[in-house]
Design an enzyme around this catalytic site. Structure first.
Site: not given
Length: 191
Positions: A37, A121
């Site tokens: 995620h 990220h």
């Protein structure tokens, strides 16, 4: 108290491509691809009142269209004491605006301000002391060329993290679709 964060889910086909970079580094605890995620706002353990206010704020957030997200490389956090390997995400204006909105909603719900700078990220591995900087650099070099991976972010989600040492499993507690953002069946959701 739930341990919560908001984020963007990674579609299964992108997660599968990212999973090719797993393995070969002693001291790495690789994240399961189903738990990949992009964190927008980490909240940690918060009480039920703050969680309910956060959910209400996210549900009432301004309507925004689905938008493209691009992953463009591999890197590590921690420098001489590496602590994670991640796929970097291009910080597009749509992504930055969404993250800033989640920060405002979290603060209005009663969460303390986030002190860390937003660095979008996808964490691929958490590292312990056994994964020294030379081994991490070698792993990143041996990974080869990272192909730019692009997908459409169709909704934001409120995730809970089970009690663990980090890295999942994560559960979507609530989802907040973007305009035109309903998941297509081929993206891993039932129609």
């Amino acid at each position: 108290m739930p341990r919560l964060f908001t984020g963007l889910e990674i579609p299964p086909e992108i997660a599968e491509r990212l999973s090719f970079f797993r393995g070969g580094l002693p001291g790495a605890r690789w994240i399961e691809p189903s738990d990949y995620h992009i964190t927008l706002r980490f909240l940690g353990e918060i009480d039920d009142v703050v969680a309910a206010d956060l959910d209400a704020g996210l549900a009432e957030a301004r309507a925004r269209p689905a938008f493209s997200v691009t992953l463009d490389g591999l890197a590590s956090f921690g420098g001489d004491r590496p602590r994670a390997i991640y796929a970097s995400v291009v910080p597009s204006p749509d992504l930055i605006e969404l993250q800033e909105e989640h920060e405002r909603i979290a603060r209005r719900a009663g969460a303390a301000p986030e002190r860390r700078k937003f660095t979008p990220h996808v964490t691929l591995a958490r590292l312990n002391r056994e994964a020294g900087p030379e081994a991490v650099a070698r792993t990143l070099t041996q990974a080869g060329v990272f192909p730019r991976l692009t997908f459409t972010a169709r909704r934001a989600a409120l995730f809970s993290a089970r009690t663990s040492r980090g890295g999942g499993p994560y559960l979507v507690e609530a989802a907040y679709p973007f305009l035109g953002g309903n998941f297509e069946p081929e993206e891993g959701e039932d129609a």
